[in-house]
Motif scaffolding. Structure first.
Motif, PDB file in Angstrom:
ATOM      1  N   ASN A   1       0.829  -1.212   0.000  1.00  0.00           N
ATOM      2  CA  ASN A   1       0.000   0.000   0.000  1.00  0.00           C
ATOM      3  C   ASN A   1       0.856   1.252   0.000  1.00  0.00           C
ATOM      4  OD1 ASN A   1      -2.509  -1.161  -0.123  1.00  0.00           O
ATOM      5  ND2 ASN A   1      -2.809  -1.229   2.085  1.00  0.00           N
ATOM      6  N   THR A   2       1.787   1.318   0.953  1.00  0.00           N
ATOM      7  CA  THR A   2       2.709   2.448   1.051  1.00  0.00           C
ATOM      8  C   THR A   2       4.093   1.918   1.379  1.00  0.00           C
ATOM      9  OG1 THR A   2       2.381   2.812   3.435  1.00  0.00           O
ATOM     10  CG2 THR A   2       0.873   3.956   1.924  1.00  0.00           C
ATOM     11  N   TYR A   3       5.086   2.754   1.106  1.00  0.00           N
ATOM     12  CA  TYR A   3       6.462   2.370   1.441  1.00  0.00           C
ATOM     13  C   TYR A   3       7.265   3.605   1.844  1.00  0.00           C
ATOM     14  CZ  TYR A   3       8.111   4.281  -3.041  1.00  0.00           C
ATOM     15  OH  TYR A   3       8.424   5.115  -4.084  1.00  0.00           O
ATOM     16  N   ARG A   4       8.279   3.350   2.678  1.00  0.00           N
ATOM     17  CA  ARG A   4       9.263   4.369   3.042  1.00  0.00           C
ATOM     18  C   ARG A   4      10.629   3.833   2.650  1.00  0.00           C
ATOM     19  NH1 ARG A   4       7.438   8.018   7.309  1.00  0.00           N
ATOM     20  NH2 ARG A   4       9.631   8.501   7.615  1.00  0.00           N
ATOM     21  N   ALA A   5      11.509   4.694   2.163  1.00  0.00           N
ATOM     22  CA  ALA A   5      12.863   4.288   1.792  1.00  0.00           C
ATOM     23  C   ALA A   5      13.721   5.541   1.703  1.00  0.00           C
ATOM     24  CB  ALA A   5      12.860   3.527   0.464  1.00  0.00           C
ATOM     25  N   CYS A   6      15.013   5.359   1.489  1.00  0.00           N
ATOM     26  CA  CYS A   6      15.912   6.499   1.287  1.00  0.00           C
ATOM     27  C   CYS A   6      15.395   7.339   0.127  1.00  0.00           C
ATOM     28  CB  CYS A   6      17.328   5.993   1.005  1.00  0.00           C
ATOM     29  SG  CYS A   6      18.491   7.276   0.494  1.00  0.00           S
ATOM     30  N   ILE A   7      15.156   8.628   0.365  1.00  0.00           N
ATOM     31  CA  ILE A   7      14.543   9.488  -0.644  1.00  0.00           C
ATOM     32  C   ILE A   7      15.395   9.564  -1.907  1.00  0.00           C
ATOM     33  CG2 ILE A   7      13.843  11.865  -1.151  1.00  0.00           C
ATOM     34  CD1 ILE A   7      12.949  12.127   1.736  1.00  0.00           C
ATOM     35  N   ALA A   8      16.718   9.592  -1.744  1.00  0.00           N
ATOM     36  CA  ALA A   8      17.595   9.649  -2.919  1.00  0.00           C
ATOM     37  C   ALA A   8      17.419   8.407  -3.781  1.00  0.00           C
ATOM     38  CB  ALA A   8      19.053   9.789  -2.477  1.00  0.00           C
ATOM     39  N   ASP A   9      17.276   7.238  -3.150  1.00  0.00           N
ATOM     40  CA  ASP A   9      17.064   6.001  -3.908  1.00  0.00           C
ATOM     41  C   ASP A   9      15.698   5.998  -4.582  1.00  0.00           C
ATOM     42  OD1 ASP A   9      19.523   5.199  -3.032  1.00  0.00           O
ATOM     43  OD2 ASP A   9      18.777   3.862  -1.470  1.00  0.00           O
ATOM     44  N   VAL A  10      14.700   6.545  -3.893  1.00  0.00           N
ATOM     45  CA  VAL A  10      13.358   6.635  -4.475  1.00  0.00           C
ATOM     46  C   VAL A  10      13.387   7.492  -5.739  1.00  0.00           C
ATOM     47  CG1 VAL A  10      11.038   7.552  -4.126  1.00  0.00           C
ATOM     48  CG2 VAL A  10      12.139   6.247  -2.306  1.00  0.00           C
ATOM     49  N   ILE A  11      14.061   8.632  -5.673  1.00  0.00           N
ATOM     50  CA  ILE A  11      14.147   9.514  -6.840  1.00  0.00           C
ATOM     51  C   ILE A  11      14.904   8.830  -7.975  1.00  0.00           C
ATOM     52  CG2 ILE A  11      15.108  11.693  -7.678  1.00  0.00           C
ATOM     53  CD1 ILE A  11      14.570  12.863  -4.898  1.00  0.00           C
ATOM     54  N   THR A  12      15.981   8.116  -7.634  1.00  0.00           N
ATOM     55  CA  THR A  12      16.721   7.357  -8.652  1.00  0.00           C
ATOM     56  C   THR A  12      15.826   6.325  -9.315  1.00  0.00           C
ATOM     57  OG1 THR A  12      18.810   7.638  -7.441  1.00  0.00           O
ATOM     58  CG2 THR A  12      18.713   5.854  -9.054  1.00  0.00           C
ATOM     59  N   LEU A  13      14.992   5.644  -8.521  1.00  0.00           N
ATOM     60  CA  LEU A  13      14.059   4.665  -9.067  1.00  0.00           C
ATOM     61  C   LEU A  13      13.068   5.330 -10.009  1.00  0.00           C
ATOM     62  CD1 LEU A  13      12.731   1.869  -9.189  1.00  0.00           C
ATOM     63  CD2 LEU A  13      11.470   2.471  -7.109  1.00  0.00           C
ATOM     64  N   TRP A  14      12.525   6.470  -9.594  1.00  0.00           N
ATOM     65  CA  TRP A  14      11.575   7.179 -10.454  1.00  0.00           C
ATOM     66  C   TRP A  14      12.220   7.533 -11.795  1.00  0.00           C
ATOM     67  CZ3 TRP A  14       9.101  11.294  -6.646  1.00  0.00           C
ATOM     68  CH2 TRP A  14       8.362  10.605  -5.671  1.00  0.00           C
ATOM     69  N   GLU A  15      13.455   8.034 -11.730  1.00  0.00           N
ATOM     70  CA  GLU A  15      14.146   8.436 -12.957  1.00  0.00           C
ATOM     71  C   GLU A  15      14.385   7.234 -13.870  1.00  0.00           C
ATOM     72  OE1 GLU A  15      17.549  10.267 -11.263  1.00  0.00           O
ATOM     73  OE2 GLU A  15      16.604  12.237 -11.014  1.00  0.00           O
ATOM     74  N   GLN A  16      14.731   6.091 -13.278  1.00  0.00           N
ATOM     75  CA  GLN A  16      14.950   4.886 -14.081  1.00  0.00           C
ATOM     76  C   GLN A  16      13.650   4.420 -14.740  1.00  0.00           C
ATOM     77  OE1 GLN A  16      16.765   1.906 -11.584  1.00  0.00           O
ATOM     78  NE2 GLN A  16      18.720   2.984 -11.424  1.00  0.00           N
ATOM     79  N   LEU A  17      12.566   4.442 -13.983  1.00  0.00           N
ATOM     80  CA  LEU A  17      11.271   4.020 -14.534  1.00  0.00           C
ATOM     81  C   LEU A  17      10.801   4.970 -15.623  1.00  0.00           C
ATOM     82  CD1 LEU A  17       9.422   2.977 -11.238  1.00  0.00           C
ATOM     83  CD2 LEU A  17      10.377   1.464 -12.988  1.00  0.00           C
ATOM     84  N   GLU A  18      11.083   6.247 -15.447  1.00  0.00           N
ATOM     85  CA  GLU A  18      10.707   7.222 -16.474  1.00  0.00           C
ATOM     86  C   GLU A  18      11.513   7.006 -17.747  1.00  0.00           C
ATOM     87  OE1 GLU A  18       9.957  12.008 -16.611  1.00  0.00           O
ATOM     88  OE2 GLU A  18      11.831  11.293 -15.734  1.00  0.00           O
ATOM     89  N   GLN A  19      12.811   6.755 -17.608  1.00  0.00           N
ATOM     90  CA  GLN A  19      13.666   6.547 -18.778  1.00  0.00           C
ATOM     91  C   GLN A  19      13.284   5.278 -19.537  1.00  0.00           C
ATOM     92  OE1 GLN A  19      17.646   6.586 -17.217  1.00  0.00           O
ATOM     93  NE2 GLN A  19      17.591   8.766 -16.704  1.00  0.00           N
ATOM     94  N   SER A  20      12.835   4.251 -18.798  1.00  0.00           N
ATOM     95  CA  SER A  20      12.467   2.993 -19.444  1.00  0.00           C
ATOM     96  C   SER A  20      11.015   2.986 -19.925  1.00  0.00           C
ATOM     97  CB  SER A  20      12.690   1.818 -18.488  1.00  0.00           C
ATOM     98  OG  SER A  20      11.913   1.962 -17.308  1.00  0.00           O
ATOM     99  N   GLY A  21      10.290   4.085 -19.680  1.00  0.00           N
ATOM    100  CA  GLY A  21       8.921   4.203 -20.170  1.00  0.00           C
ATOM    101  C   GLY A  21       7.910   3.349 -19.435  1.00  0.00           C
ATOM    102  N   GLU A  22       8.206   2.930 -18.201  1.00  0.00           N
ATOM    103  CA  GLU A  22       7.295   2.081 -17.424  1.00  0.00           C
ATOM    104  C   GLU A  22       6.367   2.965 -16.596  1.00  0.00           C
ATOM    105  OE1 GLU A  22       9.519  -1.770 -16.119  1.00  0.00           O
ATOM    106  OE2 GLU A  22      11.023  -0.173 -16.195  1.00  0.00           O
ATOM    107  N   GLU A  23       5.405   3.571 -17.258  1.00  0.00           N
ATOM    108  CA  GLU A  23       4.552   4.569 -16.622  1.00  0.00           C
ATOM    109  C   GLU A  23       3.689   3.976 -15.511  1.00  0.00           C
ATOM    110  OE1 GLU A  23       1.085   7.732 -17.926  1.00  0.00           O
ATOM    111  OE2 GLU A  23       2.751   7.321 -19.299  1.00  0.00           O
ATOM    112  N   GLY A  24       3.239   2.737 -15.688  1.00  0.00           N
ATOM    113  CA  GLY A  24       2.415   2.116 -14.650  1.00  0.00           C
ATOM    114  C   GLY A  24       3.182   1.923 -13.351  1.00  0.00           C
TER     115      GLY A  24
END
Length: 768
Positions: A575-598
């Motif tokens: 439902n929800t998650y907490r993690a290192c914010i820098a890692d979360v942002i890195t994950l978002w950037e990777q998902l955006e670059q790979s086009g995995e919008e879902g």
């Protein structure tokens, strides 16, 4: 693996061109500088001209060259069929930071390792500042000893010219309790890789003359329980005696190790201590001034290792293909020691179906392969020796095999008997024993792994196990069934309320069905999560999802890799998650670059950062980056961030706890990000040395926080000038109900200005 950025070359004549790649963290640690390739002979000549600040006698020079030649030969040997030069992989070594604590901020008696996020870990470096006591951390099998061998090998070929002498001391030597050593005999006779010395007096005199050019490496301390006694202050008489180092007096190895660690002996030398990151390592933190950790193999490192292990191209391609199709084995290769075992299994396997699917299966298959190399008639003899020696080692907390040991018939019988424990003794060896929480001590890493392997072995293929057992088939079957029932009953009786987060993770490795009793809020805060842990946790949470369960997952301070974060965040049961914010942002950037919008939409919407406690400068920097994304919709997927980042909008409480030392470093970034926290209700800035200038900066942002009702400025060196800045903004804070300004430097003047201002604050209820 991207190369680490090298520090700039110093403007001094002591720069040496080194023709080979050295471990990234260690080359910066010892101020190595890499340039164009040159011959070893040329380097040796330059080293003697540029770095030889002390005039050596011919005897000492000959000894050093003899040591280097001997060390170069010995350090190459890793194990059967492997050499360091052909199988060494230069994996990442990251800097670790510590958190100082104690009754007095000035004393800082206690130090605690900070678990860094994956993104920060990739960027960490050691700078150019010289260090004198370095702690090298790493779990079992992570390659600490191999890295030390590489360091010794590099020194032996003149790649570390700032040290004239390198001594490798083994922690296992602490079992030598007789007072028969002096510092001279300890270094020249007991040091690993050291040949015999023709003129020890001359060599020892040179060591004492220039201790700053001496590197002492301590390895093998993992067997110790009592580091503290090594670090306790020596008796005055003993200190005086050690400092004189009279040839007429001798000491125990413990006394000499202790004196070196406490800087009584060779106070100017550089120390490198290798140990595991938990348990006894905490006692060494306050003695070290630099902390490094061996991070394990990246996926690229695993491929590099396999390409070096399998010299045949066809076999190499087959092994890589099989490994990629066996996810858990691939993840186990994160540990270099286990990667070696996986390669051994891959080498002997005939097909993908032959590969083990569990850690137990891997260990069992390796054991069987090792035993198959010997005559089958010796199996029983081998197992009896292993059983008896292993049991003695567990009891003595030692891995040393006695020299010239012969096994009597009685001892052989004892070894076999200990393989079929009574039910009562067997239950005592199982994990998660009940008892008062205050009396629980952290288990040694090797004991946890042994427990996991033992329990897994009970549920392994019975036909395979029978091959390793000397009993009849009937007695063996009855023994296995009985022990399986005991383990099952023990695990079914577990209650998550009695388990710590680390024990919950360990329990997940034993049984996936644990998902049925896991709490909805599942925290692994501060529990290191390596790739195999993440794989196991993912399976448990997936099973929970199929059973209709959902979880709120806390992964802060777990050191989880971004790839592991992606695997867990993408689960439908989260439902929800907490993690290192820098890692979360890195994950978002990777998902955006790979086009995995879902996946990106879920990763953004599920993030939770409330409440947020900032204890490091990087925490503030990470939050500032997240607020910037929230305010300016920095991700390209506009539809996902149309209304900003939900986690930022839902942040209601922020505690800024950097303290007097680091507070002033993080405050400027805090003043910039505060206007973006429109829904902030509670702001705690206590004990951060804000001062009057800081209050002035804070006051300019407070009017942008319309929902703030609690503000704590306790003990912040604020005087009347700061009180006036605060008084000017208070009437504009319509929601403020609590204000704490205790233990500052206010006089009656500042108190009066605050009092007059507070009369205009209609909702204020509490003033401290």
């Amino acid at each position: 693996m991207s190369p680490c950025k090298e520090p700039p070359l110093p403007q001094s004549p002591t720069v040496l061109d080194i023709p080979r790649k050295l471990p990234h963290a260690l080359n910066r640690l010892f101020c190595f500088h890499l340039k164009c390739p040159q011959s070893i002979n040329h380097i040796s000549k330059r080293a003697s001209l540029v770095f030889n600040c002390v005039s050596f006698s011919e005897v000492v020079q000959d000894y050093i060259q003899e040591v280097k030649a001997h060390m170069s030969q010995i350090c190459q040997d890793m194990e059967e069929g492997l050499t360091l030069s052909s199988h060494y992989v230069d994996m990442q070594v990251s800097r670790r930071e510590i958190l100082r604590s104690g009754k007095s901020a000035n004393k800082c008696l206690d130090k605690e390792l900070i678990i860094m996020g994956d993104t920060d870990r990739q960027k960490s470096s050691n700078g150019d500042k010289s260090k004198h006591c370095i702690l090298l951390l790493g779990n079992a099998g992570m390659g600490k000893t191999t890295l030390i061998r590489k360091l010794c090998l590099d020194w032996s070929i003149d790649c570390i010219p700032q040290f004239d002498f390198v001594f490798l001391l083994d922690g296992k030597a602490l079992t030598l309790t007789k007072p028969t050593f002096s510092l001279q005999t300890l270094l020249l006779n007991l040091s690993s890789f050291a040949p015999s010395c023709m003129d020890p007096e001359a060599v020892y005199a040179q060591i004492l003359a220039a201790p700053k050019r001496v590197l002492i490496v301590f390895d093998g301390f993992d067997q110790l329980r009592d580091y503290e006694s090594l670090l306790q202050t020596q008796e005055k008489d003993l200190i005086a005696s050690l400092q004189k180092d009279s040839k007429a007096q001798t000491y125990t190895v413990r006394q000499l190790y202790s004196a070196i660690l406490q800087r009584v002996l060779l106070p100017g030398c550089t120390l490198l201590l290798a140990t595991r990151p938990r348990g006894t390592a905490s006692q060494l933190l306050r003695r070290a001034d630099s902390f490094l950790e061996v991070c394990g193999f990246s996926p690229t490192d695993v491929e590099t290792y396999l390409s070096q292990y399998f010299t045949d191209p066809a076999l190499r391609a087959s092994a890589l293909d099989w490994l990629k199709n066996c996810t858990y084995l691939h993840l186990l290769c994160w540990n270099p020691g286990l990667c070696r075992l996986v390669c051994l299994v891959l080498e002997q396997s005939k097909s993908l179906e032959d590969l083990p699917r569990t850690l137990t299966g891997l260990c069992h298959q390796v054991l069987r392969l090792k035993m198959d190399k010997d005559n089958r008639s010796t199996h029983s003899e081998l197992l009896s020796q292993l059983s008896s020696l292993a049991w003695e080692g567990v009891k003595a907390n030692s891995s040393i095999l006695p020299t010239g040991r012969t096994l009597s018939d009685k001892l052989k019988a004892f070894g076999l008997r200990m393989r079929t424990l009574s039910d009562r003794n067997f239950l005592q060896t199982l994990p998660f024993q009940s008892g008062p929480k205050g009396r629980r001590r952290p288990q040694r890493e090797e004991l946890e792994l042994t427990q996991r392997f033992t329990v897994g072995l009970l549920f392994h293929k019975r036909t395979e196990l029978q091959r390793l057992h000397s009993n009849t088939e009937t007695s063996f079957r009855n023994m296995v069934v009985n022990k399986q029932a005991l383990v099952t009953k023990h695990l079914e009786g577990l209650s998550h309320g009695d388990l710590s987060p680390a024990q919950v993770l360990e329990a997940c490795h034993y049984v996936y069905e644990l998902a049925a009793i896991l709490p909805e809020v599942l925290t692994f805060h501060g529990v290191p999560l390596n790739p195999p842990d993440v794989f196991t946790l993912q399976n448990v949470l997936e099973r929970g999802g199929t059973e209709g369960r959902s979880f709120c997952l806390d992964l802060e301070d777990s050191g989880i890799q971004v790839s592991g974060l992606r695997a867990l965040v993408g689960l439908k049961s989260i439902n929800t998650y907490r993690a290192c914010i820098a890692d979360v942002i890195t994950l978002w950037e990777q998902l955006e670059q790979s086009g995995e919008e879902g996946l990106l939409r879920g990763a953004v919407s599920k993030l939770n950062i409330h409440p947020l406690k900032a204890t490091q400068v990087c925490h503030v920097e990470h939050l500032a980056k997240l607020v910037n994304i929230h305010m300016h919709k920095r991700l390209q997927s506009d539809s996902i961030l149309a209304e900003g980042v939900p986690a930022v909008k839902e942040l209601h409480k922020l505690e800024f706890e950097l303290g007097p030392e680091k507070g002033p470093l993080g405050l400027p970034k805090l003043w910039e990000l505060l206007p973006g926290l429109q829904n902030l209700q509670h702001l705690d800035l206590s004990q951060n040395c804000i001062g009057d200038n800081g209050v002035k900066k804070l006051a300019s942002t407070l009017s942008d926080l319309p929902k703030l009702h609690c503000l704590s400025l306790y003990s912040n060196v604020i005087s009347d000038e700061g009180a006036e800045s605060l008084a000017a903004v208070l009437p504009h804070m319509a929601s403020l109900t609590e204000l704490d300004v205790k233990y500052n430097k206010l006089t009656d003047v500042g108190a009066q200005s605050l009092g007059a201002s507070l009369r205009k604050c209609q909702k204020i209820k509490t003033l401290r």
